[in-house]
Write an enzyme that holds these catalytic residues in place. Structure first.
Site, mmCIF file in Angstrom:
data_model
loop_
_atom_site.group_PDB
_atom_site.id
_atom_site.type_symbol
_atom_site.label_atom_id
_atom_site.label_comp_id
_atom_site.label_asym_id
_atom_site.label_seq_id
_atom_site.Cartn_x
_atom_site.Cartn_y
_atom_site.Cartn_z
ATOM 1 N N HIS A 168 -9.362 0.943 5.063
ATOM 2 C CA HIS A 168 -8.072 1.151 5.738
ATOM 3 C C HIS A 168 -8.294 2.069 6.936
ATOM 4 O O HIS A 168 -9.115 2.982 6.888
ATOM 5 C CB HIS A 168 -7.065 1.772 4.756
ATOM 6 C CG HIS A 168 -5.675 1.783 5.318
ATOM 7 N ND1 HIS A 168 -5.244 2.738 6.214
ATOM 8 C CD2 HIS A 168 -4.616 0.953 5.124
ATOM 9 C CE1 HIS A 168 -3.984 2.488 6.540
ATOM 10 N NE2 HIS A 168 -3.578 1.409 5.896
ATOM 11 N N GLU B 239 -5.077 -5.123 10.702
ATOM 12 C CA GLU B 239 -4.044 -4.107 10.896
ATOM 13 C C GLU B 239 -4.316 -3.338 12.193
ATOM 14 O O GLU B 239 -5.157 -2.420 12.211
ATOM 15 C CB GLU B 239 -4.074 -3.103 9.742
ATOM 16 C CG GLU B 239 -3.829 -3.724 8.382
ATOM 17 C CD GLU B 239 -3.262 -2.705 7.404
ATOM 18 O OE1 GLU B 239 -2.143 -2.919 6.945
ATOM 19 O OE2 GLU B 239 -3.929 -1.689 7.130
ATOM 20 N N LYS C 28 -0.004 4.237 -0.230
ATOM 21 C CA LYS C 28 -0.677 5.414 0.367
ATOM 22 C C LYS C 28 -0.498 6.634 -0.555
ATOM 23 O O LYS C 28 -0.439 6.480 -1.762
ATOM 24 C CB LYS C 28 -0.147 5.687 1.771
ATOM 25 C CG LYS C 28 -0.104 4.430 2.643
ATOM 26 C CD LYS C 28 0.103 4.763 4.074
ATOM 27 C CE LYS C 28 0.323 3.486 4.858
ATOM 28 N NZ LYS C 28 0.141 3.625 6.270
ATOM 29 N N GLY D 96 2.742 2.098 10.675
ATOM 30 C CA GLY D 96 3.712 3.176 10.503
ATOM 31 C C GLY D 96 4.458 3.556 11.771
ATOM 32 O O GLY D 96 5.113 4.601 11.823
ATOM 33 N N ASN E 150 0.871 -1.184 0.000
ATOM 34 C CA ASN E 150 0.000 0.000 0.000
ATOM 35 C C ASN E 150 0.906 1.232 0.000
ATOM 36 O O ASN E 150 1.529 1.539 1.013
ATOM 37 C CB ASN E 150 -0.881 -0.034 1.264
ATOM 38 C CG ASN E 150 -1.664 1.246 1.442
ATOM 39 O OD1 ASN E 150 -1.789 2.052 0.517
ATOM 40 N ND2 ASN E 150 -2.203 1.445 2.634
ATOM 41 N N GLU F 24 -6.752 4.496 8.035
ATOM 42 C CA GLU F 24 -6.585 5.936 7.772
ATOM 43 C C GLU F 24 -7.863 6.520 7.164
ATOM 44 O O GLU F 24 -8.191 7.682 7.398
ATOM 45 C CB GLU F 24 -5.362 6.158 6.873
ATOM 46 C CG GLU F 24 -4.069 5.972 7.670
ATOM 47 C CD GLU F 24 -2.885 5.461 6.881
ATOM 48 O OE1 GLU F 24 -2.887 5.537 5.642
ATOM 49 O OE2 GLU F 24 -1.937 4.965 7.530
ATOM 50 N N SER G 38 3.645 -2.311 10.288
ATOM 51 C CA SER G 38 5.097 -2.329 10.498
ATOM 52 C C SER G 38 5.754 -3.657 10.125
ATOM 53 O O SER G 38 6.689 -4.109 10.785
ATOM 54 C CB SER G 38 5.445 -1.933 11.939
ATOM 55 O OG SER G 38 5.033 -0.597 12.190
HETATM 56 C C1 PEP Z 1 -0.613 0.100 6.034
HETATM 57 O O1 PEP Z 1 -0.754 1.291 5.907
HETATM 58 O O2 PEP Z 1 -1.472 -0.664 5.558
HETATM 59 C C2 PEP Z 1 0.561 -0.394 6.761
HETATM 60 C C3 PEP Z 1 0.538 -1.628 7.187
HETATM 61 O O3 PEP Z 1 1.589 0.484 6.939
HETATM 62 P P1 PEP Z 1 3.061 0.147 7.540
HETATM 63 O O4 PEP Z 1 3.514 -1.158 6.949
HETATM 64 O O5 PEP Z 1 3.910 1.301 7.119
HETATM 65 O O6 PEP Z 1 2.899 0.041 9.022
#
Ligand code: PEP
Length: 252
Positions: A99, A169, A14, A175, A12, A101, A214
């Site tokens: 997601h 997630e 983003k 992040g 992703n 976000e 992460s």
């Molecule tokens: C994500 O935004 O779906 C995500 C898992 O981000 P990150 O791997 O940077 O934590």
């Protein structure tokens, strides 16, 4: 991992990436097509502005393309939005919905996420439906309750292993460099597997459940080897081919 389920690693991007970033996508494609990326299916979800160019670069290859969001309607007076049929037309085969976000910054509810997932399926896209608890919810011991509610409210009717993927997630892991313990991930994925069985009966046993938050080359092997973890949704580490491919190599 789940027996007889092909793992899936999705990136992703983003709101990151300009045309120049497509060199990373091309490097990923080369590795996938040369059989150097291991047995997992790989997909990348760049920003919508890059989809058509990316589709052109990936044409005829094995690296799949996804989008990051879609509208519930196929067309209409929705300035700035992009519909699922438009994403399909641009060359996507996956779309992320719900997601965290978007749930947080755009106030997306479970009902809206479900409607987006339904729109995705109708357009012939596979929906990657995201769920996950906040730090406060985990500390209050409510992680499984929250994810259960999200899942029951967000999964589209008629979903099947070819048409839906779940991404667990934890919001606090995205992040941040933080990850849940392997035991916590395994516990949540087992709960999700049980719920998918309740929602979709037999086909729920083969729906892929990704872990996201992460994931890096250094922790991929441990996280992706857990029961009921069928791959990863990767944010930051998917921007560079070398890191994304190193995560996929957890399955090699
Ligand atoms: C994500 O935004 O779906 C995500 C898992 O981000 P990150 O791997 O940077 O934590």
């Amino acid at each position: 991992m789940t027996p007889d389920v092909r793992p899936f690693v999705a990136g992703n991007w983003k709101m990151n990436g300009l045309s120049a970033s497509l060199v990373e996508l091309e490097a990923m494609r080369r590795a996938v097509d040369a059989g150097e990326a291991g047995p997992a299916e790989l997909a990348v979800c760049p920003p919508a502005t890059l989809l058509a160019q990316a589709a052109w670069k990936l044409k005829g290859g094995k690296l799949a393309l996804g989008a990051q969001d879609c509208h519930t309607e196929a067309s209409g007076a929705f300035t700035g939005d992009i519909s699922a049929p438009m994403l399909k037309d641009a060359g996507a085969s996956y779309v992320i919905v719900g997601h965290s976000e978007r749930r947080t910054l755009h106030h997306e509810t479970d009902a809206l996420v479900r409607a987006k997932a339904e729109a995705a399926l109708k357009a012939g896209l596979t929906a990657i439906v995201c769920v996950g608890e906040t730090r406060d919810e985990r500390e209050a011991g409510d992680a499984i309750v929250v994810v259960t509610r999200q899942l029951l409210g967000s999964m589209p009717p008629g979903g099947a292993p070819e048409t839906v993927v779940v991404a667990y997630e934890p919001v606090w892991a995205i992040g941040t460099g933080l990850t849940p313990t392997p035991a916590d991930v395994a516990e949540m994925h087992k709960a999700i597997r049980g719920l998918l069985g309740e929602i979709y009966a037999a086909s729920g046993t083969k729906i892929r459940i990704l872990y996201g938050g992460s994931v890096k080359p250094a922790n991929a092997r441990e996280l992706l080897g857990l029961d009921n973890v069928d791959g990863a949704l990767v944010g930051g580490a998917s921007l560079k081919a070398v890191d994304f491919l190193a995560i996929a190599a957890a399955y090699a």
